[in-house]
Design an enzyme around this catalytic site. Structure first.
Site, PDB file in Angstrom:
ATOM      1  N   SER A  93      -1.630  -7.763   3.037  1.00 61.04           N
ATOM      2  CA  SER A  93      -1.734  -8.900   2.103  1.00 61.04           C
ATOM      3  C   SER A  93      -2.750  -9.947   2.548  1.00 61.04           C
ATOM      4  CB  SER A  93      -0.354  -9.530   1.852  1.00 61.04           C
ATOM      5  OG  SER A  93       0.500  -8.604   1.206  1.00 61.04           O
ATOM      6  N   GLU A 122       0.986   4.213   4.966  1.00 55.28           N
ATOM      7  CA  GLU A 122       1.354   5.044   3.803  1.00 55.28           C
ATOM      8  C   GLU A 122       1.310   6.527   4.157  1.00 55.28           C
ATOM      9  OE1 GLU A 122      -1.423   3.023   1.267  1.00 55.28           O
ATOM     10  OE2 GLU A 122      -0.112   1.268   1.413  1.00 55.28           O
ATOM     11  N   ASN A 163      -9.957  -1.068   2.036  1.00 58.61           N
ATOM     12  CA  ASN A 163      -9.265   0.210   1.882  1.00 58.61           C
ATOM     13  C   ASN A 163      -8.876   0.330   0.410  1.00 58.61           C
ATOM     14  OD1 ASN A 163      -7.523   2.377   1.883  1.00 58.61           O
ATOM     15  ND2 ASN A 163      -5.920   1.383   3.112  1.00 58.61           N
ATOM     16  N   TRP A 164      -9.658   1.126  -0.315  1.00 56.56           N
ATOM     17  CA  TRP A 164      -9.461   1.199  -1.768  1.00 56.56           C
ATOM     18  C   TRP A 164      -8.238   2.049  -2.150  1.00 56.56           C
ATOM     19  CZ3 TRP A 164     -15.153   1.973  -4.006  1.00 56.56           C
ATOM     20  CH2 TRP A 164     -15.905   0.842  -3.691  1.00 56.56           C
ATOM     21  N   LYS A 165      -7.661   2.728  -1.180  1.00 56.49           N
ATOM     22  CA  LYS A 165      -6.492   3.597  -1.420  1.00 56.49           C
ATOM     23  C   LYS A 165      -6.775   4.541  -2.599  1.00 56.49           C
ATOM     24  CE  LYS A 165      -3.582   0.187   0.762  1.00 56.49           C
ATOM     25  NZ  LYS A 165      -2.280  -0.452   0.877  1.00 56.49           N
ATOM     26  N   GLU A 203      -1.024  -3.464  11.183  1.00 57.80           N
ATOM     27  CA  GLU A 203      -0.570  -3.687   9.816  1.00 57.80           C
ATOM     28  C   GLU A 203       0.954  -3.620   9.777  1.00 57.80           C
ATOM     29  OE1 GLU A 203      -3.883  -2.663   6.805  1.00 57.80           O
ATOM     30  OE2 GLU A 203      -2.830  -0.819   7.267  1.00 57.80           O
ATOM     31  N   GLY A 228      -6.408  -4.157   1.425  1.00 56.75           N
ATOM     32  CA  GLY A 228      -6.093  -3.217   0.351  1.00 56.75           C
ATOM     33  C   GLY A 228      -6.350  -3.861  -0.999  1.00 56.75           C
ATOM     34  N   GLY A 229      -5.289  -4.358  -1.621  1.00 53.18           N
ATOM     35  CA  GLY A 229      -5.353  -4.893  -2.989  1.00 53.18           C
ATOM     36  C   GLY A 229      -6.521  -5.825  -3.255  1.00 53.18           C
ATOM     37  N   HIS A 244      -2.628   5.433   8.677  1.00 51.34           N
ATOM     38  CA  HIS A 244      -2.196   4.325   7.819  1.00 51.34           C
ATOM     39  C   HIS A 244      -0.695   4.457   7.540  1.00 51.34           C
ATOM     40  CE1 HIS A 244      -1.677   1.796   4.295  1.00 51.34           C
ATOM     41  NE2 HIS A 244      -2.737   1.141   4.722  1.00 51.34           N
ATOM     42  N   GLY A 284       0.879  -4.907   0.755  1.00 49.71           N
ATOM     43  CA  GLY A 284       1.045  -4.881  -0.693  1.00 49.71           C
ATOM     44  C   GLY A 284       2.233  -5.693  -1.182  1.00 49.71           C
TER      45      GLY A 284
END
Ligand code: PGA
Length: 251
Positions: free
Chosen positions: A213, A97, A9-11, A167, A234-235, A95, A173
């Site tokens: 994470s 966010e 997930n490149w956000k 999640e 993600g990251g 998600h 993150g």
């Protein structure tokens, strides 16, 4: 056997050049991998450029969101039909966010899931509790609400095309990962809810990813758990080397 789904997930990251480069590097590193399914979810504006890089590589394309209507006067929104039309196979829905920063609720998320399914996409429905909710002991209640609310009106037949991503919001993150055991417990709860809703046979086929994470050094412990069927990353998906290590956790 559930084939794990390892998704990046490149956000809201990358520009056109870096999105192309990351996709090209990942095709080199991961094209043809068969043990797991690999999925990249760039922003809407980078979907087509990434599609050009990954076509025929076996890597799938997904979006990070969609709207719940098929088309019309919805300024700024993108429909599931448009995503399917350009070659997306998956779409992330709900998600944390989007729930907590943008303010989406279970009703809207449910309509998005139904719309994605109607257009032939595979929704990845994200669920999970905040730190406060975990400390208050309401994890089970919150996750149950996210699952039953998000999947309302989905038929068992369509349920087969749904992936769940558990999640915990406190792990996204932050560098704090749920322990494999903590994650597996919630995954087992989710599997039970899916079984109640769709029957045990469909529930046994559905993939439940963990996200929050996930890194090269913790992925194996998570993936060794019986109820964890992949990762939403993600990251650590923004660098080809670390995402490659995560995807190839089994080596
Ligand atoms: P993270 O994000 O891996 O950076 O914690 C996961 C996600 O939000 O999907």
């Amino acid at each position: 056997m559930r084939r794990p789904l390892m998704a990046g997930n490149w956000k809201m990251n990358n520009n056109l050049a870096s999105a192309r480069k990351l996709a090209a590097d990942l095709v080199q590193a991961l094209g043809g991998v068969e043990q797991v399914e690999v999925l990249l979810c760039p922003t809407f504006v980078h979907l087509q450029a990434v599609m050009e890089q990954i076509k025929n590589s076996g890597i799938a394309l997904g979006a990070q969101n969609c709207y719940c209507e098929a088309g019309g006067a919805y300024t700024g929104e993108v429909s599931a039909a448009m995503l399917a039309d350009i070659g997306c196979k998956y779409v992330i829905i709900g998600h944390s966010e989007r729930r907590h920063v943008i303010g989406e609720d279970d009703g809207l998320i449910n309509r998005k899931v139904l719309s994605a399914l109607a257009e032939g996409l595979r929704p990845i429905l994200c669920v999970g509790e905040t730190l406060q909710e975990r400390e208050d002991g309401v994890t089970e209640k919150v996750v149950t609400r996210h699952i039953t609310g998000g999947l309302a009106g989905v038929s068992p037949e369509d349920g087969r095309r749904v992936t769940i991503a558990y999640e915990p919001v406190w792990a996204i993150g932050t560098g704090m990962t749920a322990t494999p055991g903590q994650a597996n417990d919630v995954h087992a709860l989710i599997r039970g809810l899916l079984s109640e809703g769709f029957g045990p046979e469909v529930a046994a086929e559905m993939r439940i990813q963990y996200g929050g994470s996930v890194k090269p050094d913790n992925v194996k412990g998570l993936m060794d758990q019986p109820e964890i069927d992949g990762a939403l990353v993600g990251g650590a998906s923004l660098k080809a080397e670390s995402f490659e290590k995560i995807v190839k956790y089994y080596e």
